[in-house]
Design a protein around this motif. Sequence first.
Motif, PDB file in Angstrom:
ATOM      1  N   VAL A 142      62.846  40.234  43.597  1.00  0.00           N
ATOM      2  CA  VAL A 142      62.722  41.309  42.610  1.00  0.00           C
ATOM      3  C   VAL A 142      61.443  41.094  41.808  1.00  0.00           C
ATOM      4  O   VAL A 142      61.027  39.946  41.587  1.00  0.00           O
ATOM      5  CB  VAL A 142      63.951  41.341  41.679  1.00  0.00           C
ATOM      6  N   THR A 143      60.835  42.197  41.402  1.00  0.00           N
ATOM      7  CA  THR A 143      59.612  42.132  40.595  1.00  0.00           C
ATOM      8  C   THR A 143      59.807  42.885  39.290  1.00  0.00           C
ATOM      9  O   THR A 143      60.216  44.051  39.293  1.00  0.00           O
ATOM     10  CB  THR A 143      58.417  42.724  41.367  1.00  0.00           C
ATOM     11  N   LEU A 144      59.532  42.205  38.192  1.00  0.00           N
ATOM     12  CA  LEU A 144      59.611  42.803  36.865  1.00  0.00           C
ATOM     13  C   LEU A 144      58.195  43.115  36.375  1.00  0.00           C
ATOM     14  O   LEU A 144      57.299  42.278  36.498  1.00  0.00           O
ATOM     15  CB  LEU A 144      60.292  41.841  35.883  1.00  0.00           C
ATOM     16  N   SER A 145      58.037  44.297  35.809  1.00  0.00           N
ATOM     17  CA  SER A 145      56.694  44.758  35.425  1.00  0.00           C
ATOM     18  C   SER A 145      56.410  44.540  33.941  1.00  0.00           C
ATOM     19  O   SER A 145      57.325  44.569  33.110  1.00  0.00           O
ATOM     20  CB  SER A 145      56.548  46.250  35.747  1.00  0.00           C
ATOM     21  N   CYS A 146      55.138  44.363  33.648  1.00  0.00           N
ATOM     22  CA  CYS A 146      54.690  44.195  32.268  1.00  0.00           C
ATOM     23  C   CYS A 146      53.240  44.643  32.181  1.00  0.00           C
ATOM     24  O   CYS A 146      52.420  44.278  33.028  1.00  0.00           O
ATOM     25  CB  CYS A 146      54.818  42.737  31.835  1.00  0.00           C
ATOM     26  N   THR A 147      52.924  45.444  31.189  1.00  0.00           N
ATOM     27  CA  THR A 147      51.541  45.769  30.890  1.00  0.00           C
ATOM     28  C   THR A 147      51.277  45.406  29.435  1.00  0.00           C
ATOM     29  O   THR A 147      52.197  45.338  28.616  1.00  0.00           O
ATOM     30  CB  THR A 147      51.223  47.254  31.125  1.00  0.00           C
ATOM     31  N   TYR A 148      50.034  45.170  29.125  1.00  0.00           N
ATOM     32  CA  TYR A 148      49.685  44.762  27.767  1.00  0.00           C
ATOM     33  C   TYR A 148      48.355  45.376  27.390  1.00  0.00           C
ATOM     34  O   TYR A 148      47.601  45.864  28.242  1.00  0.00           O
ATOM     35  CB  TYR A 148      49.647  43.229  27.670  1.00  0.00           C
ATOM     36  N   ASP A 149      48.084  45.341  26.110  1.00  0.00           N
ATOM     37  CA  ASP A 149      46.822  45.886  25.629  1.00  0.00           C
ATOM     38  C   ASP A 149      46.218  44.903  24.647  1.00  0.00           C
ATOM     39  O   ASP A 149      46.884  44.460  23.705  1.00  0.00           O
ATOM     40  CB  ASP A 149      47.030  47.249  24.950  1.00  0.00           C
ATOM     41  N   THR A 150      44.987  44.538  24.857  1.00  0.00           N
ATOM     42  CA  THR A 150      44.266  43.645  23.962  1.00  0.00           C
ATOM     43  C   THR A 150      42.777  43.864  24.151  1.00  0.00           C
ATOM     44  O   THR A 150      42.339  44.258  25.234  1.00  0.00           O
ATOM     45  CB  THR A 150      44.625  42.175  24.226  1.00  0.00           C
ATOM     46  N   SER A 151      42.020  43.584  23.120  1.00  0.00           N
ATOM     47  CA  SER A 151      40.567  43.648  23.209  1.00  0.00           C
ATOM     48  C   SER A 151      39.976  42.256  23.420  1.00  0.00           C
ATOM     49  O   SER A 151      38.765  42.116  23.592  1.00  0.00           O
ATOM     50  CB  SER A 151      39.987  44.279  21.945  1.00  0.00           C
ATOM     51  N   GLU A 152      40.828  41.237  23.417  1.00  0.00           N
ATOM     52  CA  GLU A 152      40.373  39.866  23.619  1.00  0.00           C
ATOM     53  C   GLU A 152      40.096  39.606  25.097  1.00  0.00           C
ATOM     54  O   GLU A 152      40.705  40.230  25.974  1.00  0.00           O
ATOM     55  CB  GLU A 152      41.423  38.880  23.094  1.00  0.00           C
ATOM     56  N   SER A 153      39.226  38.655  25.358  1.00  0.00           N
ATOM     57  CA  SER A 153      38.946  38.290  26.748  1.00  0.00           C
ATOM     58  C   SER A 153      39.723  37.040  27.167  1.00  0.00           C
ATOM     59  O   SER A 153      39.991  36.842  28.340  1.00  0.00           O
ATOM     60  CB  SER A 153      37.444  38.061  26.948  1.00  0.00           C
ATOM     61  N   ASP A 154      40.095  36.226  26.192  1.00  0.00           N
ATOM     62  CA  ASP A 154      40.875  35.012  26.475  1.00  0.00           C
ATOM     63  C   ASP A 154      42.198  35.075  25.723  1.00  0.00           C
ATOM     64  O   ASP A 154      42.220  35.369  24.518  1.00  0.00           O
ATOM     65  CB  ASP A 154      40.104  33.748  26.064  1.00  0.00           C
ATOM     66  N   TYR A 155      43.258  34.766  26.426  1.00  0.00           N
ATOM     67  CA  TYR A 155      44.591  34.837  25.832  1.00  0.00           C
ATOM     68  C   TYR A 155      45.562  34.203  26.812  1.00  0.00           C
ATOM     69  O   TYR A 155      45.184  33.768  27.906  1.00  0.00           O
ATOM     70  CB  TYR A 155      44.988  36.285  25.536  1.00  0.00           C
ATOM     71  N   TYR A 156      46.822  34.124  26.408  1.00  0.00           N
ATOM     72  CA  TYR A 156      47.872  33.617  27.273  1.00  0.00           C
ATOM     73  C   TYR A 156      48.937  34.703  27.457  1.00  0.00           C
ATOM     74  O   TYR A 156      49.197  35.495  26.551  1.00  0.00           O
ATOM     75  CB  TYR A 156      48.543  32.381  26.664  1.00  0.00           C
ATOM     76  N   LEU A 157      49.556  34.668  28.615  1.00  0.00           N
ATOM     77  CA  LEU A 157      50.688  35.549  28.901  1.00  0.00           C
ATOM     78  C   LEU A 157      51.866  34.701  29.351  1.00  0.00           C
ATOM     79  O   LEU A 157      51.684  33.666  30.009  1.00  0.00           O
ATOM     80  CB  LEU A 157      50.319  36.558  29.987  1.00  0.00           C
ATOM     81  N   PHE A 158      53.055  35.158  29.015  1.00  0.00           N
ATOM     82  CA  PHE A 158      54.270  34.390  29.290  1.00  0.00           C
ATOM     83  C   PHE A 158      55.386  35.299  29.792  1.00  0.00           C
ATOM     84  O   PHE A 158      55.433  36.491  29.475  1.00  0.00           O
ATOM     85  CB  PHE A 158      54.793  33.708  28.015  1.00  0.00           C
ATOM     86  N   TRP A 159      56.302  34.701  30.518  1.00  0.00           N
ATOM     87  CA  TRP A 159      57.601  35.296  30.761  1.00  0.00           C
ATOM     88  C   TRP A 159      58.659  34.342  30.215  1.00  0.00           C
ATOM     89  O   TRP A 159      58.662  33.148  30.542  1.00  0.00           O
ATOM     90  CB  TRP A 159      57.840  35.534  32.252  1.00  0.00           C
ATOM     91  N   TYR A 160      59.531  34.908  29.361  1.00  0.00           N
ATOM     92  CA  TYR A 160      60.655  34.152  28.815  1.00  0.00           C
ATOM     93  C   TYR A 160      61.947  34.733  29.362  1.00  0.00           C
ATOM     94  O   TYR A 160      62.087  35.939  29.532  1.00  0.00           O
ATOM     95  CB  TYR A 160      60.684  34.237  27.284  1.00  0.00           C
ATOM     96  N   LYS A 161      62.907  33.859  29.568  1.00  0.00           N
ATOM     97  CA  LYS A 161      64.246  34.241  30.015  1.00  0.00           C
ATOM     98  C   LYS A 161      65.218  34.022  28.862  1.00  0.00           C
ATOM     99  O   LYS A 161      65.158  32.990  28.187  1.00  0.00           O
ATOM    100  CB  LYS A 161      64.643  33.376  31.207  1.00  0.00           C
ATOM    101  N   GLN A 162      66.093  35.002  28.629  1.00  0.00           N
ATOM    102  CA  GLN A 162      67.113  34.851  27.606  1.00  0.00           C
ATOM    103  C   GLN A 162      68.488  35.122  28.221  1.00  0.00           C
ATOM    104  O   GLN A 162      68.900  36.259  28.389  1.00  0.00           O
ATOM    105  CB  GLN A 162      66.874  35.798  26.422  1.00  0.00           C
TER     106      GLN A 162
END
Lengths: 113, 115
Positions: free
Chosen positions: B19-39
Amino acid sequence: NAGVTQTPKFQVLKTGQSMTLQCAQDMNHEYMSWYRQDPGMGLRLIHYSVGAGITDQGEVPNGYNVSRSTTEDFPLRLLSAAPSQTSVYFCASSLRVEDTEAFFGQGTRLTVV
Amino acid sequence: AQTVTQSQPEMSVQEAETVTLSCTYDTSESDYYLFWYKQPPSRQMILVIRQEAYKQQNATENRFSVNFQKAAKSFSLKISDSQLGDAAMYFCAYSPIQGAQKLVFGQGTRLTINP
């Protein structure tokens, strides 16, 4: 090693009452944060701290106060509870600015009636 | 301000499938981190996987992998060989390059695993 400990786990308040949600970590983490989780909205940042004596506001700070007198503790105060503050509250901590993993407590479910 | 959007409130998959879960984001930064958390139902927030934006290689952790498309600002999570214990809410999150304490979360996707 207890990690991040939140107390209480559940609380019911009457409108206008005050209370403090406790958060303690035993990992010597510099950074601590409070989030609230509402249905359909994910977690939102309330306040955060980058070290003892230093705090700043997040996305939804209104109605909440924080202080950080020690590295270990970061309490969240509700001065006059409102039904809109019914939520699940999470405390998180991380070691240092370049350390990207946040460790979360198990949350406090708060109901304001 | 940065935003994170998860457009799938609920997903379901048969046990052992992918299964694939989708995520999009918006930022003007060029460096950052992205995460997936499970609850899971216990409410505990568990880090599943993280991606540094400056790394082109997609992160992988056992059965979990991501498809990071920086130009499209897309960050999907693929779960292979789904197991019953994978049932949970999954949150996509963004943090600035300096600040794990300032996470921005998506709305979450509830994943159900059908036996």
